[in-house]
Design an enzyme around this catalytic site. Structure first.
Site, PDB file in Angstrom:
ATOM      1  N   PRO A 114       0.824  -1.212   0.000  1.00  0.00           N
ATOM      2  CA  PRO A 114       0.000   0.000   0.000  1.00  0.00           C
ATOM      3  C   PRO A 114       0.855   1.257   0.000  1.00  0.00           C
ATOM      4  O   PRO A 114       1.990   1.231   0.500  1.00  0.00           O
ATOM      5  CB  PRO A 114      -0.784  -0.102   1.312  1.00  0.00           C
ATOM      6  CG  PRO A 114      -0.016  -1.054   2.171  1.00  0.00           C
ATOM      7  CD  PRO A 114       0.723  -1.976   1.249  1.00  0.00           C
ATOM      8  N   ASP A 115       0.338   2.361  -0.564  1.00  0.00           N
ATOM      9  CA  ASP A 115       1.053   3.633  -0.412  1.00  0.00           C
ATOM     10  C   ASP A 115       0.651   4.231   0.929  1.00  0.00           C
ATOM     11  O   ASP A 115       0.038   3.553   1.768  1.00  0.00           O
ATOM     12  CB  ASP A 115       0.818   4.565  -1.622  1.00  0.00           C
ATOM     13  CG  ASP A 115      -0.612   5.064  -1.726  1.00  0.00           C
ATOM     14  OD1 ASP A 115      -1.416   4.822  -0.809  1.00  0.00           O
ATOM     15  OD2 ASP A 115      -0.942   5.715  -2.745  1.00  0.00           O
ATOM     16  N   GLU A 156      -2.763  11.563  -9.619  1.00  0.00           N
ATOM     17  CA  GLU A 156      -3.300  12.927  -9.651  1.00  0.00           C
ATOM     18  C   GLU A 156      -2.152  13.915  -9.741  1.00  0.00           C
ATOM     19  O   GLU A 156      -1.003  13.571  -9.472  1.00  0.00           O
ATOM     20  CB  GLU A 156      -4.179  13.219  -8.426  1.00  0.00           C
ATOM     21  CG  GLU A 156      -3.443  13.341  -7.105  1.00  0.00           C
ATOM     22  CD  GLU A 156      -3.266  12.014  -6.377  1.00  0.00           C
ATOM     23  OE1 GLU A 156      -4.020  11.073  -6.655  1.00  0.00           O
ATOM     24  OE2 GLU A 156      -2.347  11.942  -5.547  1.00  0.00           O
ATOM     25  N   GLY A 183       4.605   8.284  -9.010  1.00  0.00           N
ATOM     26  CA  GLY A 183       3.940   7.704  -7.842  1.00  0.00           C
ATOM     27  C   GLY A 183       4.270   8.317  -6.507  1.00  0.00           C
ATOM     28  O   GLY A 183       4.471   7.599  -5.529  1.00  0.00           O
ATOM     29  N   THR A 184       4.304   9.626  -6.441  1.00  0.00           N
ATOM     30  CA  THR A 184       4.510  10.265  -5.132  1.00  0.00           C
ATOM     31  C   THR A 184       3.583  11.461  -4.974  1.00  0.00           C
ATOM     32  O   THR A 184       3.290  12.158  -5.942  1.00  0.00           O
ATOM     33  CB  THR A 184       5.978  10.710  -4.928  1.00  0.00           C
ATOM     34  OG1 THR A 184       6.074  11.501  -3.734  1.00  0.00           O
ATOM     35  CG2 THR A 184       6.523  11.516  -6.102  1.00  0.00           C
ATOM     36  N   SER A 185       3.172  11.703  -3.719  1.00  0.00           N
ATOM     37  CA  SER A 185       2.312  12.856  -3.460  1.00  0.00           C
ATOM     38  C   SER A 185       3.143  14.138  -3.318  1.00  0.00           C
ATOM     39  O   SER A 185       2.578  15.221  -3.201  1.00  0.00           O
ATOM     40  CB  SER A 185       1.510  12.615  -2.169  1.00  0.00           C
ATOM     41  OG  SER A 185       2.400  12.450  -1.073  1.00  0.00           O
ATOM     42  N   ARG A 243      -0.779   7.698   1.518  1.00  0.00           N
ATOM     43  CA  ARG A 243      -1.822   8.730   1.639  1.00  0.00           C
ATOM     44  C   ARG A 243      -3.043   8.544   0.754  1.00  0.00           C
ATOM     45  O   ARG A 243      -3.942   9.386   0.801  1.00  0.00           O
ATOM     46  CB  ARG A 243      -1.196  10.109   1.402  1.00  0.00           C
ATOM     47  CG  ARG A 243      -0.185  10.463   2.446  1.00  0.00           C
ATOM     48  CD  ARG A 243       0.519  11.781   2.262  1.00  0.00           C
ATOM     49  NE  ARG A 243       1.505  11.963   3.325  1.00  0.00           N
ATOM     50  CZ  ARG A 243       2.711  11.388   3.358  1.00  0.00           C
ATOM     51  NH1 ARG A 243       3.089  10.603   2.360  1.00  0.00           N
ATOM     52  NH2 ARG A 243       3.536  11.580   4.360  1.00  0.00           N
ATOM     53  N   GLN A 277      11.976   7.327  -2.546  1.00  0.00           N
ATOM     54  CA  GLN A 277      11.559   7.455  -1.148  1.00  0.00           C
ATOM     55  C   GLN A 277      11.206   6.084  -0.596  1.00  0.00           C
ATOM     56  O   GLN A 277      10.930   5.940   0.587  1.00  0.00           O
ATOM     57  CB  GLN A 277      10.305   8.342  -1.051  1.00  0.00           C
ATOM     58  CG  GLN A 277      10.542   9.761  -1.488  1.00  0.00           C
ATOM     59  CD  GLN A 277       9.222  10.500  -1.659  1.00  0.00           C
ATOM     60  OE1 GLN A 277       8.753  11.191  -0.762  1.00  0.00           O
ATOM     61  NE2 GLN A 277       8.606  10.372  -2.820  1.00  0.00           N
ATOM     62  N   ASN A 278      11.183   5.086  -1.482  1.00  0.00           N
ATOM     63  CA  ASN A 278      10.661   3.789  -1.054  1.00  0.00           C
ATOM     64  C   ASN A 278      11.695   2.978  -0.279  1.00  0.00           C
ATOM     65  O   ASN A 278      12.894   3.034  -0.572  1.00  0.00           O
ATOM     66  CB  ASN A 278      10.158   3.008  -2.271  1.00  0.00           C
ATOM     67  CG  ASN A 278       9.016   3.737  -2.949  1.00  0.00           C
ATOM     68  OD1 ASN A 278       8.413   4.630  -2.346  1.00  0.00           O
ATOM     69  ND2 ASN A 278       8.732   3.391  -4.191  1.00  0.00           N
ATOM     70  N   ILE A 279      11.178   2.211   0.672  1.00  0.00           N
ATOM     71  CA  ILE A 279      12.048   1.424   1.531  1.00  0.00           C
ATOM     72  C   ILE A 279      11.911  -0.055   1.200  1.00  0.00           C
ATOM     73  O   ILE A 279      12.420  -0.901   1.908  1.00  0.00           O
ATOM     74  CB  ILE A 279      11.685   1.672   3.018  1.00  0.00           C
ATOM     75  CG1 ILE A 279      10.189   1.437   3.254  1.00  0.00           C
ATOM     76  CG2 ILE A 279      12.073   3.106   3.423  1.00  0.00           C
ATOM     77  CD1 ILE A 279       9.753   1.619   4.702  1.00  0.00           C
ATOM     78  N   ASP A 280      11.217  -0.347   0.091  1.00  0.00           N
ATOM     79  CA  ASP A 280      10.918  -1.746  -0.227  1.00  0.00           C
ATOM     80  C   ASP A 280      12.029  -2.439  -1.012  1.00  0.00           C
ATOM     81  O   ASP A 280      11.947  -3.638  -1.277  1.00  0.00           O
ATOM     82  CB  ASP A 280       9.570  -1.840  -0.971  1.00  0.00           C
ATOM     83  CG  ASP A 280       9.519  -0.965  -2.228  1.00  0.00           C
ATOM     84  OD1 ASP A 280      10.557  -0.770  -2.894  1.00  0.00           O
ATOM     85  OD2 ASP A 280       8.413  -0.478  -2.545  1.00  0.00           O
TER      86      ASP A 280
HETATM   87  P1  OAD Z   1       2.051   8.847  -0.834  1.00  0.00           P
HETATM   88  O1  OAD Z   1       1.151   7.765  -0.353  1.00  0.00           O
HETATM   89  O2  OAD Z   1       2.051  10.117  -0.082  1.00  0.00           O
HETATM   90  O3  OAD Z   1       1.729   9.187  -2.348  1.00  0.00           O
HETATM   91  C1  OAD Z   1       1.617   8.164  -3.323  1.00  0.00           C
HETATM   92  C2  OAD Z   1       1.149   8.791  -4.623  1.00  0.00           C
HETATM   93  O4  OAD Z   1       1.172   7.795  -5.630  1.00  0.00           O
HETATM   94  C3  OAD Z   1      -0.260   9.365  -4.558  1.00  0.00           C
HETATM   95  O5  OAD Z   1      -0.293  10.600  -5.225  1.00  0.00           O
HETATM   96  C4  OAD Z   1      -1.090   8.298  -5.291  1.00  0.00           C
HETATM   97  O6  OAD Z   1      -2.215   8.821  -5.951  1.00  0.00           O
HETATM   98  C5  OAD Z   1      -0.080   7.797  -6.292  1.00  0.00           C
HETATM   99  N1  OAD Z   1      -0.311   6.427  -6.771  1.00  0.00           N
HETATM  100  C6  OAD Z   1      -0.730   5.353  -6.069  1.00  0.00           C
HETATM  101  N2  OAD Z   1      -0.776   4.258  -6.834  1.00  0.00           N
HETATM  102  C7  OAD Z   1      -0.387   4.654  -8.079  1.00  0.00           C
HETATM  103  C8  OAD Z   1      -0.235   3.997  -9.338  1.00  0.00           C
HETATM  104  N3  OAD Z   1      -0.490   2.672  -9.494  1.00  0.00           N
HETATM  105  N4  OAD Z   1       0.180   4.723 -10.400  1.00  0.00           N
HETATM  106  C9  OAD Z   1       0.431   6.053 -10.280  1.00  0.00           C
HETATM  107  N5  OAD Z   1       0.311   6.732  -9.115  1.00  0.00           N
HETATM  108  C10 OAD Z   1      -0.086   6.043  -8.032  1.00  0.00           C
HETATM  109  O7  OAD Z   1       3.533   8.205  -0.901  1.00  0.00           O
HETATM  110  P2  OAD Z   1       4.933   8.980  -0.997  1.00  0.00           P
HETATM  111  O8  OAD Z   1       4.811  10.216  -1.773  1.00  0.00           O
HETATM  112  O9  OAD Z   1       5.932   7.958  -1.424  1.00  0.00           O
HETATM  113  O10 OAD Z   1       8.191   8.357   4.523  1.00  0.00           O
HETATM  114  O11 OAD Z   1       5.187   9.328   0.535  1.00  0.00           O
HETATM  115  C11 OAD Z   1       6.329  10.020   0.904  1.00  0.00           C
HETATM  116  C12 OAD Z   1       6.834   9.578   2.263  1.00  0.00           C
HETATM  117  O12 OAD Z   1       5.797   9.709   3.239  1.00  0.00           O
HETATM  118  C13 OAD Z   1       7.229   8.133   2.342  1.00  0.00           C
HETATM  119  O13 OAD Z   1       8.555   7.896   1.907  1.00  0.00           O
HETATM  120  C14 OAD Z   1       7.074   7.811   3.801  1.00  0.00           C
HETATM  121  C15 OAD Z   1       5.810   8.577   4.104  1.00  0.00           C
HETATM  122  O14 OAD Z   1       5.694   9.011   5.405  1.00  0.00           O
HETATM  123  C16 OAD Z   1       8.793   7.636   5.466  1.00  0.00           C
HETATM  124  O15 OAD Z   1       8.428   6.548   5.780  1.00  0.00           O
HETATM  125  C17 OAD Z   1       9.965   8.302   6.082  1.00  0.00           C
END
Ligand code: OAD
Length: 270
Positions: free
Chosen positions: A38-39, A229, A202-204, A41, A111-114
């Protein structure tokens, strides 16, 4: 203006041109959702909306160093679920490796830890794990490193690992809120000036300093966003291209247009 238009065919044409030599990538949790991770947010499916069962004061607390000191249980519960090894890289990860094979990839900031970038075969020296990873771990008090196999065993059993010498809690070298980013990140950031293409996937773009990297490429460097988005300040520069949708689908379309589909499938099937 560098691109003909703010669309996928223009990006393809640009990648095929001799002007595109140093591609920089910025990745977030969205590149791994199709792997089953899962992501953070996304409403409904994101980790932060599914943490009620862990009894946290607020969802981000699971990654806060001060909270972890008091109560490491929620983090270990989550680590058990997210521990690398259970998941297979996605089409998007294979695309990153393909960019490296085509000698186009300069640096992949993630940013991913996977660790799925590494598992997909992206060369280690191209990857900057800005938020660390599960690869190593240490004591939060005396900083002494802790054994990989023992850590794995603890996470498997959801047991809290403690330092052999001072009994402090052991934490994987994941960057928590309240901690600094790895020194490799600071060393790699100036390279962004060399970018002639930035692709953000794939990042917010909500967590800093990572999110601010998008502003560090030259004004003449086209920036491409591949995401569900629009995020950050994408759209504010003349050569910003916003490709909305699932990243695996968009990456596949890009590869089809570049005539790279066979190569992509070869890597994906490895
Ligand atoms: P977010 O969950 O904040 O954002 C993920 C983004 O990817 C969102 O805009 C989703 O709409 C989008 N998304 C999801 N699935 C997708 C797909 N199949 N194709 C395209 N877009 C998709 O995750 P991050 O931005 O990675 O930090 O979050 C940043 C940091 O916040 C993470 O590294 C983590 C978290 O707290 C730590 O753990 C230190």
């Amino acid at each position: 203006k560098v691109l003909k238009a703010r669309d996928l065919p223009s990006v393809v044409q640009y990648i095929e041109s001799s002007a595109c030599e140093n591609v920089m990538l910025m990745l977030g949790a969205g590149v791994s959702t199709s792997a089953g991770i899962p992501d953070f947010r996304s409403p409904e499916t994101g980790l932060y909306s599914n943490l009620q069962r862990l009894n946290l004061p607020h969802p981000e607390a699971v990654f806060e160093i001060n909270f972890f000191r008091r109560n490491p249980v929620p983090f270990y519960t989550l680590a058990h679920e997210l521990y690398p090894g259970k998941f297979r890289p996605t089409i998007t990860h294979s695309f990153i490796r393909l960019l490296a094979e085509k000698k186009l990839l300069h640096t992949c900031f993630t940013q991913n830890i996977d660790t799925l970038e590494r598992r997909a075969g992206v060369p280690d020296e191209k990857i900057i794990e800005a938020h660390g990873s599960f690869a190593t771990q240490r004591c939060i008090d005396c900083q002494r490193p802790y054994d990989d196999a023992k850590m794995k065993d603890h996470i498997k059993r959801k047991a809290i690992a403690k330092c052999d010498s001072c009994q402090g809690f052991i934490k994987p070298d994941i960057v928590f809120f309240g901690e600094g980013l790895p020194s490799a990140f600071a060393r790699a950031v100036p390279n962004l000036r060399k970018a002639d293409l930035l692709i953000v996937i794939g990042t917010s773009l909500t967590v800093h300093p990572f999110a601010s990297l998008t502003g560090m490429v030259d004004e003449s460097c086209p920036r491409v966003l591949i995401n569900m988005e629009r995020v950050g300040d994408f759209g504010s520069r003349t050569d910003d291209v916003i490709l909305l949708g699932k990243c695996d689908e968009i990456v596949l379309e890009l590869c089809q247009s570049l005539d790279w589909e066979k190569d992509l499938n070869r890597l994906w099937e490895l």
